[in-house]
Design a protein around this motif. Sequence first.
Motif, PDB file in Angstrom:
ATOM      1  N   GLU A 264      -0.551   3.734  -8.516  1.00 18.38           N
ATOM      2  CA  GLU A 264      -1.013   4.646  -7.265  1.00 18.38           C
ATOM      3  C   GLU A 264      -2.248   5.816  -7.916  1.00 18.38           C
ATOM      4  O   GLU A 264      -2.935   5.919  -7.051  1.00 18.38           O
ATOM      5  CB  GLU A 264       0.200   5.644  -7.252  1.00 18.38           C
ATOM      6  CG  GLU A 264      -0.196   6.304  -5.958  1.00 18.38           C
ATOM      7  CD  GLU A 264       1.188   7.193  -5.641  1.00 18.38           C
ATOM      8  OE1 GLU A 264       1.270   7.981  -4.718  1.00 18.38           O
ATOM      9  OE2 GLU A 264       2.485   6.784  -6.006  1.00 18.38           O
ATOM     10  N   ILE A 265      -2.348   6.006  -9.005  1.00 19.34           N
ATOM     11  CA  ILE A 265      -3.544   6.657  -9.733  1.00 19.34           C
ATOM     12  C   ILE A 265      -4.659   5.809  -9.461  1.00 19.34           C
ATOM     13  O   ILE A 265      -5.719   6.350  -9.449  1.00 19.34           O
ATOM     14  CB  ILE A 265      -3.062   7.160 -11.180  1.00 19.34           C
ATOM     15  CG1 ILE A 265      -2.015   8.273 -11.183  1.00 19.34           C
ATOM     16  CG2 ILE A 265      -4.465   7.548 -11.936  1.00 19.34           C
ATOM     17  CD1 ILE A 265      -1.545   8.596 -12.433  1.00 19.34           C
ATOM     18  N   ALA A 266      -4.487   4.566  -9.889  1.00 17.37           N
ATOM     19  CA  ALA A 266      -5.735   3.540  -9.886  1.00 17.37           C
ATOM     20  C   ALA A 266      -6.388   3.561  -8.430  1.00 17.37           C
ATOM     21  O   ALA A 266      -7.714   3.321  -8.325  1.00 17.37           O
ATOM     22  CB  ALA A 266      -5.287   2.034 -10.309  1.00 17.37           C
ATOM     23  N   PHE A 267      -5.706   3.795  -7.491  1.00 22.29           N
ATOM     24  CA  PHE A 267      -6.005   3.556  -5.913  1.00 22.29           C
ATOM     25  C   PHE A 267      -6.494   4.878  -5.601  1.00 22.29           C
ATOM     26  O   PHE A 267      -6.894   4.898  -4.190  1.00 22.29           O
ATOM     27  CB  PHE A 267      -5.054   2.838  -5.433  1.00 22.29           C
ATOM     28  CG  PHE A 267      -5.202   1.359  -5.362  1.00 22.29           C
ATOM     29  CD1 PHE A 267      -5.825   0.637  -4.561  1.00 22.29           C
ATOM     30  CD2 PHE A 267      -4.375   0.775  -6.169  1.00 22.29           C
ATOM     31  CE1 PHE A 267      -6.098  -0.694  -4.515  1.00 22.29           C
ATOM     32  CE2 PHE A 267      -4.474  -0.608  -6.597  1.00 22.29           C
ATOM     33  CZ  PHE A 267      -5.157  -1.446  -5.734  1.00 22.29           C
TER      34      PHE A 267
ATOM     35  N   ALA B 105       0.743  -1.397  -0.124  1.00 17.46           N
ATOM     36  CA  ALA B 105       0.107  -0.042   0.083  1.00 17.46           C
ATOM     37  C   ALA B 105       1.079   1.178  -0.045  1.00 17.46           C
ATOM     38  O   ALA B 105       0.465   2.428  -0.473  1.00 17.46           O
ATOM     39  CB  ALA B 105      -0.969   0.066   1.304  1.00 17.46           C
ATOM     40  N   LEU B 106       2.049   1.213   0.443  1.00 13.34           N
ATOM     41  CA  LEU B 106       2.899   2.171   0.422  1.00 13.34           C
ATOM     42  C   LEU B 106       3.288   2.564  -0.974  1.00 13.34           C
ATOM     43  O   LEU B 106       3.463   3.779  -1.243  1.00 13.34           O
ATOM     44  CB  LEU B 106       4.325   1.926   1.194  1.00 13.34           C
ATOM     45  CG  LEU B 106       5.294   3.107   1.404  1.00 13.34           C
ATOM     46  CD1 LEU B 106       4.722   4.165   2.294  1.00 13.34           C
ATOM     47  CD2 LEU B 106       6.755   2.425   2.202  1.00 13.34           C
ATOM     48  N   ALA B 107       3.368   1.670  -1.873  1.00 13.22           N
ATOM     49  CA  ALA B 107       3.773   1.852  -3.165  1.00 13.22           C
ATOM     50  C   ALA B 107       2.620   2.490  -4.085  1.00 13.22           C
ATOM     51  O   ALA B 107       2.670   3.072  -5.067  1.00 13.22           O
ATOM     52  CB  ALA B 107       4.184   0.552  -3.762  1.00 13.22           C
ATOM     53  N   LEU B 108       1.276   2.363  -3.456  1.00 15.91           N
ATOM     54  CA  LEU B 108       0.105   2.691  -4.051  1.00 15.91           C
ATOM     55  C   LEU B 108      -0.317   4.200  -3.699  1.00 15.91           C
ATOM     56  O   LEU B 108      -1.169   4.865  -3.927  1.00 15.91           O
ATOM     57  CB  LEU B 108      -0.795   1.915  -3.874  1.00 15.91           C
ATOM     58  CG  LEU B 108      -0.671   0.613  -4.482  1.00 15.91           C
ATOM     59  CD1 LEU B 108      -1.952  -0.395  -4.082  1.00 15.91           C
ATOM     60  CD2 LEU B 108      -0.914   0.623  -6.001  1.00 15.91           C
ATOM     61  N   GLY B 109       0.723   4.679  -2.669  1.00 17.16           N
ATOM     62  CA  GLY B 109       0.355   6.098  -2.273  1.00 17.16           C
ATOM     63  C   GLY B 109      -0.574   6.154  -1.016  1.00 17.16           C
ATOM     64  O   GLY B 109      -1.098   7.427  -0.557  1.00 17.16           O
ATOM     65  N   LYS B 110      -0.946   5.096  -0.475  1.00 14.43           N
ATOM     66  CA  LYS B 110      -1.984   4.898   0.591  1.00 14.43           C
ATOM     67  C   LYS B 110      -1.637   5.732   1.883  1.00 14.43           C
ATOM     68  O   LYS B 110      -2.134   6.547   2.737  1.00 14.43           O
ATOM     69  CB  LYS B 110      -2.290   3.735   1.083  1.00 14.43           C
ATOM     70  CG  LYS B 110      -3.173   2.735  -0.141  1.00 14.43           C
ATOM     71  CD  LYS B 110      -4.599   3.325  -0.259  1.00 14.43           C
ATOM     72  CE  LYS B 110      -5.362   2.502  -1.116  1.00 14.43           C
ATOM     73  NZ  LYS B 110      -6.692   3.411  -1.291  1.00 14.43           N
TER      74      LYS B 110
END
Length: 569
Positions: free
Chosen positions: A422-425, A102-107
């Motif tokens: 990251e944009i997708a999430f 989730a860190l890689a997804l910008g959460k």
Amino acid sequence: MPSPVILICAPAHDDVLCEQLARYEREYDVVCTTSGAESYERLRELVDAGRQVALIVTESTLPDAEILWAFHEWRTLVPTARRVVAAHYTRFREDADGLRPALALGKYDAYLLMPRGVRDEEFHGALTELLSDWGSTVPDPEVPSTKIIATAHDPVVGAIRDFLDRMGMPSRVYSPDSEVGRRVLGQLPPDDQGRLPVIWAFSRGVPEPVSSVRDVAVSIYGRPDEVDVDTVVDVAIVGAGPAGLAAAVYASSEGLSTVVVEAEAVGGQAGTSSMIRNYLGFPRGISGMRLAQRARSQAIRFGTRFFTGLPVTSLVAGTDGEPHRLVTESGEVRARSVVISSGVAYRRLGVPAVDDLIGRGVHYGAAVSAARDMDGRDVFVVGGGNSAGQAALHLSRFARSVTILIRRPEVSETMSDYLVREIAFNPVVSIRPCAEVVDGGGEASLEWIDVRDLTDGTVARHEAAGLFLLLGASPHCDWIPEPICRDEHGFVLTGRDVPQHLWTEGLPPANLETTVPGVYAAGDVRGGSMKRVAAASGEGASVVPLVHAYLAELAQDVIRTGRSGRQHV
């Protein structure tokens, strides 16, 4: 003004986290909670009271909520706050596998080991970086280094603020009728009364009317004609993007006298990136501005001289032992060797009605400073590269919605995977493929755009407070003389990419050397370059040994013949 808030959610280890973060209480209000629900309620109360939340620090497990769901809920209330997971050492490895994706997804922004004792400066260093990053994006900085006195909707002001942000100089705009505005304007000499905008920079301490970014740059940083006319430097670098900055650091650190001339702000196109997450050595990411300013400070430490806001208008190649000359409207820089690293510019949209609103809601590039004005509004980003993705994610901290418009069917063809994911999430950002902007308008600033669907030709109108155009690369090469070979798109050719009929005695120029001896090209301006920050930095560093070899050969020519035999056109 109330202090910004640091919120700590510590259901099991409040004795550690709340005690460790007590060091920030002098400048922040530190609020401790013990559950996800309590944190949400406190954040809602803070938002309703108009308070700013700078940082949220939470343990890796909560008693009443899954941690990523809690982050999502908190983010809806305070999208600009930086978010940190501080895992206790007994759970650090156990929770890492589930949370790090989730860190890689910008959460959230950082996964840290909770301090196990006092003075854990590795932990606090990470928090300080995040607080600094947050502070650079707030609408009104606590300590502006530059005050701008101007009327509303002045397009010059937007360009000035963007330049100052990219130079790492926080600014604040004041109305001429405000207390600060009247005080600053009252210091102007009679002849300048009534002229706007006016800047007051701490480095000078006196107000000055300005009409362009160039005026600001010259006011703060000086002009190239301050270089001693009797001095010939070893290397002059045109452009202070990643390639030029790397060349400056390595050249000056190895004892070469070095001057950098930059047409805009230090950092080039990369300097407008709000967050670069895949640059080697920065696991939490780094903004383009901070990367550029660190490199600039590093080069200055070794003796490099910078001149910003002044474009080079021509390069006059030296002959018969004479140095090369970089000509600007404010003077010349003479150099034994030249590195061309002037980078690229974003291509124009080609819609006159839209271009008429540049600086008033329409921006070429990321324009990080303008993002703060998009709070609660609908924004569009045009472009499918990494810069467009980074801009969209930064805008999502402020805007109600961010729509990326691309002409291709898929953004994954041109954008790095980490940004696509990251944009997708990100619930605020959406991607609309096969679309282009065909019109736009508004009264004082941008209010709407027309978007054409390229699959069926239909045109739909959308409310838009901001349009950020990142449309691809066009090289900055108008000033380069004809003897320097370029490809059909205007990019500078070097080494074996130079056509064979221009080789000397059957040999190509050195790698990164142009068709003029002693003149090199590095970074995005060079034909065949990768167009990535790391690649540009590598080319900038790689050019320095070539410059050393050239200068050594130049010195030998002088010893043998009394003049250089290599510098020719």
